[in-house]
Design an enzyme around this catalytic site. Structure first.
Site, PDB file in Angstrom:
ATOM      1  CB  CYS B  55      37.300  46.211  49.061  1.00  0.00           C
ATOM      2  SG  CYS B  55      38.618  47.313  49.547  1.00  0.00           S
ATOM      3  CD  GLN B  56      33.288  41.828  43.695  1.00  0.00           C
ATOM      4  OE1 GLN B  56      33.555  40.636  43.786  1.00  0.00           O
ATOM      5  NE2 GLN B  56      33.149  42.440  42.544  1.00  0.00           N
TER       6      GLN B  56
END
Ligand SMILES: Cc1ncc(COP(=O)(O)O)c(C=O)c1O
Lengths: 410, 140
Positions: B55-56
């Site tokens: 995930c960012q």
């Protein structure tokens, strides 16, 4: 637009079909040009024209189509040669992109010439593409990877660099323009200093090739690499410029067709430059279309585009600085049209999601420069990057959308 | 267990809630609000072990079993993702493991969130759901 003089940005926009599309019901505002530029219709047409009129394998066939394809492919090489100021097409190797160009050098040069204890120097601003290939070859050859530090604004510590140089320095691989921050590095000076120690220098031109005038002979670099897709050309094609004597001294990177002169089971002799480094059927269509991207830039003029982009950068910088809590990372004078910023208490991903819902494409995250983000003590930034077709009005849309997003988030 | 709501019941409630929103802004304000209200995760669980990769933003999910039901807590450093964590906890918390594993969760499409969240893995929703289902599978 009076500030833009005679620059007809609308005429330029008209050449880019994608710019008239909508995103989530809004006009697309494309500000992710440092990741990849959009393509003018001439580039798209070049691809279609190749496949519809003269698709053929090159260099070998003796029929008309093969002749035309070969001539056009090689015309692209000549265009690239002029684009970077090389003196011969023999010094222009087509690759998949910046990443492959760097891997080619790290493998072909690194594995032949690096010895245990030798030092490779990179900077704190590097893209992963200019870190990982060197880590890999360093591990294999027991060489040492050293990193030039930066200050909190992203400026290279040149004194530290000077003190790192020595007889063990064999290779210096530096990014010309930081993709994360837009900062222009003093590569001329880096090259000059490195050459005093006979180190070989590669310049990662992924971001500089589209904005700055490049003359590899004036720069004096040994290698210059870039990607076609960032200079309005297609994806899947890139360039390795290499000094002839270095390319000649290097073994091939991959074996196969195209790169050979004569193959016997006992022994193979390699083709001459540049074909020695282009094993197999190359990416003919994209190489051909790359010339259309270069022509697009040359027709307007890099300096003219740069002036336009500088106007946008200046305007955007002033506007963004008015936003409370917003901090530009790498707010220095010597940079290209890239603005990277953080906002106190706001995660870049939240901003990206809300901006996307307003039709705006920006990049958020670490920009493939995790060590740099780590050094700056941030998880990532939001990055807006401008190209020939962006407008002042689009920056107004960005600023308004940013204000709205921040109001929703804070 | 008299008033026990099934996952389907809760999904329907959310669909009803979201059907009142006319603009994307309202949907996001709801999520942001959910994100702000989500109880912070015990720092002891804000570690690499509980972090969801890919995930960012950083996303942590902690789960445990109690009386045959799976309980979730979670957090994120991004507020919208935190809202999504909150949303998924609302739907899946205190349900039997088997129900969680088998939930099709099509409310996400129905409420029109998927069209507003970029499809890339960076939004983390997909990864989050996968993790919650995996945890349930292990605990159940
Ligand atoms: C500075 C820099 N180096 C290397 C690369 C890698 O380029 P590519 O992915 O086209 O190979 C990029 C692309 O983002 C870049 O900006």
């Amino acid at each position: 637009m009076e500030t833009e003089g005679t620059y007809d940005v609308q005429a330029i926009r008209a050449q880019f079909p994608i710019l008239s599309r909508k995103v989530k019901g809004k006009d697309l505002v494309y500000l992710d040009n440092a990741a990849t530029a959009q393509k003018p219709v001439a580039v798209i047409d070049a691809l279609v024209h190749y496949y519809s009129h003269y698709n053929a394998n090159i260099h070998r066939g003796l029929h008309t189509l093969a002749d035309e394809a070969t001539a056009t492919y090689e015309a692209s090489r000549a265009a690239v040669m002029h684009f970077v100021g090389a003196s011969s097409t023999d010094e222009i190797i087509f690759t998949k992109g910046t990443t492959e160009s760097i891997n080619l050098v790290a493998n072909a040069w690194g594995k032949s010439f690096l010895q245990e204890g030798d030092e490779i120097i990179i900077t704190s601003l590097e893209h992963h593409a200019n870190i990982v290939p060197w880590q890999m070859v360093a591990a294999e050859k027991k060489a040492i990877l050293r990193v030039i530090p930066i200050d909190d604004n992203g400026i290279l510590d040149m004194e530290a660099f000077k003190s790192m140089l020595g007889p063990k320095t064999k290779f210096v691989s530096v990014v010309h323009v930081s993709n994360a921050l837009g900062i222009i590095n003093p590569v001329e000076e880096i090259i000059r200093l490195a050459h005093e120690y006979n180190a070989v220098v590669l310049v990662d031109g992924a971001q500089s090739s589209v904005h700055l005038d490049i003359d590899v002979q004036t720069l004096g670099c040994d290698f210059y690499v870039f990607s076609g897709h960032k200079i309005y050309g297609p994806t899947g094609v890139g360039v390795l410029y290499g000094r002839r004597d270095l390319l000649e001294s290097m073994p091939p990177y991959q074996g196969g067709g195209e790169m050979i002169k004569e193959v016997r089971f006992e022994h193979t002799t390699y083709n001459e430059l540049p074909f020695k480094f282009e094993a197999g059927t190359p990416n003919i269509a994209d190489v051909i279309a790359l010339k259309a991207g270069i022509d697009f830039i040359n027709t307007i003029g890099k300096a003219v585009i740069r002036k336009h982009e500088e106007t946008l950068l200046e305007y955007a910088t002033a506007k963004l600085k008015n936003i409370k809590g917003l901090r530009i990372i790498g707010d220095v004078k010597n940079k290209v049209s890239v603005i990277s910023f953080v906002v106190d208490g706001v995660h870049p991903q939240d901003l990206a999601i809300l901006l996307d819902n307003q039709g705006i494409a920006v990049r958020t995250g670490h920009h493939c420069t995790q060590p740099l983000m780590h050094r700056l003590g941030i998880v990532g930034t939001t990055r807006a990057s401008f190209a020939a077709y962006n407008t002042i009005e689009e920056i107004d849309v960005l600023v308004e959308a940013l204000n709205k997003s921040l109001k929703m988030l804070l | 267990m008299t008033n026990h709501k099934t996952i389907k019941n809760i999904e329907q409630e959310l669909i009803d809630d979201f059907s009142l929103f006319e603009t994307w802004e309202e949907k996001y304000e709801y999520l942001i609000d959910l994100g702000k209200k989500l109880a912070p995760l015990d720092p002891a669980f804000k570690t690499e072990d509980y972090k969801i990769k890919g995930c960012q933003s950083s996303v942590w999910i902690h789960s445990h079993e109690k009386d045959g039901l799976v309980h979730f807590a979670g957090d994120s450093d991004a507020i919208i993702v935190r809202g999504l964590v909150g949303l998924m906890i609302t739907v899946l918390n205190a349900q039997p493991a088997k129900e969680i594993v088998n939930a099709p969760l099509d409310f996400i499409d129905t409420i029109g969130l998927s069209s507003h969240l970029a499809q890339t893995r960076s939004n983390g929703l997909r990864a989050m759901i996968k993790q919650m289902k995996m945890d349930a599978g292990v605990l159940g």
